[in-house]
Design an enzyme around this catalytic site. Structure first.
Site, PDB file in Angstrom:
ATOM      1  CE  LYS A  18     -11.220  72.000 -40.627  1.00 54.02           C
ATOM      2  NZ  LYS A  18     -10.880  73.408 -40.917  1.00 54.02           N
ATOM      3  CG  ASN A  19     -13.586  73.903 -43.444  1.00 54.22           C
ATOM      4  OD1 ASN A  19     -13.151  74.037 -42.299  1.00 54.22           O
ATOM      5  ND2 ASN A  19     -12.798  73.713 -44.487  1.00 54.22           N
TER       6      ASN A  19
ATOM      7  NE  ARG B  48      -3.984  79.530 -38.724  1.00 54.64           N
ATOM      8  CZ  ARG B  48      -2.994  80.010 -38.012  1.00 54.64           C
ATOM      9  NH1 ARG B  48      -2.765  81.297 -37.962  1.00 54.64           N
ATOM     10  NH2 ARG B  48      -2.227  79.209 -37.312  1.00 54.64           N
TER      11      ARG B  48
ATOM     12  CB  CYS C  73      -1.513  79.182 -40.846  1.00 54.01           C
ATOM     13  SG  CYS C  73      -2.429  78.758 -42.316  1.00 54.01           S
TER      14      CYS C  73
ATOM     15  NE  ARG D  18      -6.080  80.561 -44.504  1.00 55.35           N
ATOM     16  CZ  ARG D  18      -6.564  79.487 -43.909  1.00 55.35           C
ATOM     17  NH1 ARG D  18      -5.744  78.654 -43.353  1.00 55.35           N
ATOM     18  NH2 ARG D  18      -7.852  79.258 -43.867  1.00 55.35           N
TER      19      ARG D  18
ATOM     20  CG  ASP E 246      -9.312  72.435 -47.730  1.00 51.97           C
ATOM     21  OD1 ASP E 246      -8.307  73.172 -47.721  1.00 51.97           O
ATOM     22  OD2 ASP E 246     -10.413  72.791 -47.259  1.00 51.97           O
TER      23      ASP E 246
ATOM     24  CB  ILE F 116      -6.711  78.140 -53.271  1.00 56.01           C
ATOM     25  CG1 ILE F 116      -7.598  77.444 -54.322  1.00 56.01           C
ATOM     26  CG2 ILE F 116      -7.565  78.887 -52.235  1.00 56.01           C
ATOM     27  CD1 ILE F 116      -8.553  78.318 -55.086  1.00 56.01           C
TER      28      ILE F 116
ATOM     29  NE  ARG G 131      -6.387  73.698 -37.022  1.00 57.67           N
ATOM     30  CZ  ARG G 131      -6.108  74.085 -38.265  1.00 57.67           C
ATOM     31  NH1 ARG G 131      -4.913  73.931 -38.749  1.00 57.67           N
ATOM     32  NH2 ARG G 131      -7.017  74.659 -39.011  1.00 57.67           N
TER      33      ARG G 131
HETATM   34  N1  EPU Z   1      -8.064  85.980 -49.291  1.00 56.88           N
HETATM   35  C1  EPU Z   1      -7.663  87.301 -49.329  1.00 56.88           C
HETATM   36  N2  EPU Z   1      -8.337  88.189 -48.543  1.00 56.88           N
HETATM   37  C2  EPU Z   1      -9.381  87.838 -47.749  1.00 56.88           C
HETATM   38  C3  EPU Z   1      -9.788  86.483 -47.710  1.00 56.88           C
HETATM   39  C4  EPU Z   1      -9.101  85.576 -48.504  1.00 56.88           C
HETATM   40  O1  EPU Z   1      -6.735  87.655 -50.041  1.00 56.88           O
HETATM   41  O2  EPU Z   1      -9.957  88.707 -47.080  1.00 56.88           O
HETATM   42  C5  EPU Z   1      -7.352  85.004 -50.128  1.00 56.88           C
HETATM   43  C6  EPU Z   1      -6.684  83.895 -49.299  1.00 56.88           C
HETATM   44  O3  EPU Z   1      -5.422  84.287 -48.813  1.00 56.88           O
HETATM   45  C7  EPU Z   1      -6.612  82.749 -50.277  1.00 56.88           C
HETATM   46  C8  EPU Z   1      -7.883  82.939 -51.114  1.00 56.88           C
HETATM   47  O4  EPU Z   1      -8.294  84.296 -50.900  1.00 56.88           O
HETATM   48  O5  EPU Z   1      -5.481  82.900 -51.087  1.00 56.88           O
HETATM   49  C9  EPU Z   1      -9.032  82.036 -50.756  1.00 56.88           C
HETATM   50  O6  EPU Z   1      -9.190  81.985 -49.343  1.00 56.88           O
HETATM   51  P1  EPU Z   1     -10.587  81.779 -48.607  1.00 56.88           P
HETATM   52  O7  EPU Z   1     -10.953  83.047 -47.943  1.00 56.88           O
HETATM   53  O8  EPU Z   1     -11.573  81.167 -49.541  1.00 56.88           O
HETATM   54  O9  EPU Z   1     -10.159  80.728 -47.508  1.00 56.88           O
HETATM   55  P2  EPU Z   1     -10.781  80.635 -46.070  1.00 56.88           P
HETATM   56  O10 EPU Z   1     -12.192  81.034 -46.150  1.00 56.88           O
HETATM   57  O11 EPU Z   1      -9.897  81.288 -45.100  1.00 56.88           O
HETATM   58  C10 EPU Z   1     -11.698  78.191 -46.255  1.00 56.88           C
HETATM   59  C11 EPU Z   1     -11.496  76.911 -45.513  1.00 56.88           C
HETATM   60  C12 EPU Z   1     -10.114  76.361 -45.844  1.00 56.88           C
HETATM   61  C13 EPU Z   1     -10.039  76.149 -47.354  1.00 56.88           C
HETATM   62  C14 EPU Z   1     -10.339  77.463 -48.083  1.00 56.88           C
HETATM   63  C15 EPU Z   1     -10.378  77.317 -49.588  1.00 56.88           C
HETATM   64  C16 EPU Z   1     -12.844  77.211 -43.543  1.00 56.88           C
HETATM   65  C17 EPU Z   1     -12.911  77.418 -42.078  1.00 56.88           C
HETATM   66  N3  EPU Z   1     -11.625  77.150 -44.086  1.00 56.88           N
HETATM   67  O12 EPU Z   1     -10.688  79.082 -45.795  1.00 56.88           O
HETATM   68  O13 EPU Z   1      -9.992  75.123 -45.184  1.00 56.88           O
HETATM   69  O14 EPU Z   1      -8.765  75.696 -47.721  1.00 56.88           O
HETATM   70  O15 EPU Z   1     -11.612  77.983 -47.650  1.00 56.88           O
HETATM   71  O16 EPU Z   1     -11.318  76.380 -49.974  1.00 56.88           O
HETATM   72  O17 EPU Z   1     -13.866  77.099 -44.199  1.00 56.88           O
HETATM   73  C18 EPU Z   1      -8.849  73.345 -44.140  1.00 56.88           C
HETATM   74  O18 EPU Z   1      -9.945  72.901 -43.778  1.00 56.88           O
HETATM   75  O19 EPU Z   1      -7.778  72.682 -44.056  1.00 56.88           O
HETATM   76  C19 EPU Z   1      -8.782  74.685 -44.713  1.00 56.88           C
HETATM   77  C20 EPU Z   1      -7.642  75.378 -44.775  1.00 56.88           C
END
Ligand code: EPU
Length: 418
Positions: free
Chosen positions: A22-23, A92, A116, A121, A306, A328, A398
């Site tokens: 998915k990701n 998201r 969420c 996020r 995850d 995280i 999802r």
């Molecule tokens: N963060 C910030 N600012 C930003 C972006 C992120 O502070 O602009 C913080 C976040 O709040 C978090 C940390 O940085 O504390 C890491 O977040 P990241 O941006 O890496 O998460 P994401 O890209 O939003 C993806 C996956 C998530 C997975 C995380 C961590 C996708 C679509 N989603 O989210 O997947 O948990 O990386 O590996 O790729 C899931 O599939 O259940 C899921 C939540």
């Protein structure tokens, strides 16, 4: 709202096939916005977040079709470079279209994803990186509006902390920017590497994807390509834990063992037998209660956040006390209250969960709060004595493709009810 009814106690036996990630599929679909030529993607999982992303691509003006296991996207012209709230409110990852839309059309208007169950996020790092690339950005009325009428230009980007979709967003913007972009402290997740592989097939110039420094030399335009999405490492890990928690004997097929190495090490320490069978199959057997083994979530190649909830379900029946540390997301322990309803003994102290393993869990009525939390409840219900009902399984839909059908094929007593 659908629920799962699960009668626990049956050891799973047989094969559990893994779907496409998915990701990885989400950024791959967003990347299709970068070219006016047709794109073909294979291995796109049939899950709710993906249909939401497909609706979003259609909204922007892209044609999206499906045939023989392939998803075809043709973003010939993008009349509406927008991601409206109504289309993306349940997902998201809407920020993933920000980079591609502004790079391709010079403007983008994207509904902010919002918080969420697992944390706030924010997307501040996506925004500041795009500003470095020359976009002017305003945030108002719940939307991020980006403008770059003269196009983007390469820049040195340094992420304060590692962000998976942040890295992906910038990568997709930088491939069409003028000149060179360097991303430092980039995410090293396999999904980032998969996206870079797709972009390279489309004509992008990228070096170092999968490491923490990525170099991109912008090109004028990208062309159409075909790509197969990598297997879902989180689904693979969930299935390994499903085999282990039920005391079963399961082969997880169609996965990439390297991508779940962080989990496999911990599972072996806890007493599970796991063997690589070749051609993307992992066999797991666990005939006794696991030993309590601590984990700390980290960015890849560390232990995946995850998989934290699912691992915690397993540790709930461990011999001894384990410590699970979540680094995280700030609020990713929502499943503990529900696991407690099934007899788990877990105390939360800040970012740590202290789990005193119990000999047995018991069936209960529980509520899923987010995608991976729901998977942990399914695992706990599969081993619990008696019947469990899991409410709000739309969360699991999802990100897991027909999980109840896959688990039932391996002998689980699980039913979807209205
Ligand atoms: N963060 C910030 N600012 C930003 C972006 C992120 O502070 O602009 C913080 C976040 O709040 C978090 C940390 O940085 O504390 C890491 O977040 P990241 O941006 O890496 O998460 P994401 O890209 O939003 C993806 C996956 C998530 C997975 C995380 C961590 C996708 C679509 N989603 O989210 O997947 O948990 O990386 O590996 O790729 C899931 O599939 O259940 C899921 C939540």
């Amino acid at each position: 709202m659908d629920k799962f009814k699960i009668r626990g106690g049956t050891p799973l036996r047989g094969e559990l096939p893994v779907s496409g990630s998915k990701n990885s599929a989400l950024p791959a679909l967003a990347a299709c916005l970068l070219t006016e030529q047709p794109m073909t993607l294979y291995g796109i999982p049939d899950v709710k977040d993906i249909s939401t992303m497909q609706s979003l691509l259609k909204y922007t003006g892209a044609e999206v079709g499906q045939e023989d296991g392939a998803v075809r996207i043709h973003a010939k012209s993008l009349d509406r470079p927008e991601a409206p709230y109504d289309v993306v409110k349940t997902m998201r990852a809407s920020s993933l279209v920000l980079g591609p839309l502004v790079a391709r059309t010079g403007r983008a208007r994207v509904s902010m994803p919002g918080g969420c169950a697992i944390g706030a996020r924010p997307i501040n790092m996506h925004v500041s990186a795009l500003e470095e690339l020359g976009a002017s950005i305003e945030q108002a009325y719940g939307y991020v509006e980006a403008q770059a009428p003269k196009g983007l230009r390469g820049a040195m980007i340094h992420f304060d902390r590692i962000s998976v979709t942040g890295t992906e967003d910038v990568l997709m913007a930088a491939v069409l920017a003028e000149g060179e972009t360097i991303i430092r402290n980039a995410a090293r997740e396999p999904e980032v590497k998969d996206l870079a592989d797709l972009l390279i097939k489309m004509g992008a110039k990228i070096e170092g994807a999968g490491t923490s420094i990525v170099r991109i030399t912008g090109v004028k335009r990208l062309h159409g390509a075909e790509h197969t999405i990598i297997p879902d490492r989180i689904e693979a890990g969930t299935f390994l834990l499903a085999g282990a928690i039920t005391g079963g004997d399961v082969t997880v097929t169609g996965c990439n063992p390297e991508h779940v190495a962080g989990l496999v090490v911990k599972m072996r320490q806890a007493g599970a037998e796991i063997e690589e069978l070749g051609s993307g199959s992992l066999w797991v057997r666990c005939s006794q209660r696991p030993k309590a083994i601590d984990v700390t979530t980290e960015e890849y190649p560390g232990f995946a956040t995850d998989l934290q909830a699912q691992y915690m379900a397993w540790m709930s029946i461990a011999q001894g006390i384990s410590l699970v540390t979540e680094t995280i997301f700030e609020n990713r322990f929502m499943h503990t209250q529900e696991l407690a309803r099934m007899g788990a003994n877990i105390r939360i102290e800040g970012r740590q969960a202290i789990i005193a393993g119990e000999a047995e869990l018991t069936g209960a009525q529980v509520i899923a709060s987010d995608l991976r939390a729901s998977a942990s409840l399914v695992l706990a219900a599969l081993v619990a004595r008696g019947e469990s009902t899991i409410d709000r399984v739309y969360h699991i839909d999802r990100g897991y493709e027909r999980i109840e059908e896959k688990l039932a094929t391996a002998g689980a007593n699980i039913q979807r009810i209205e």
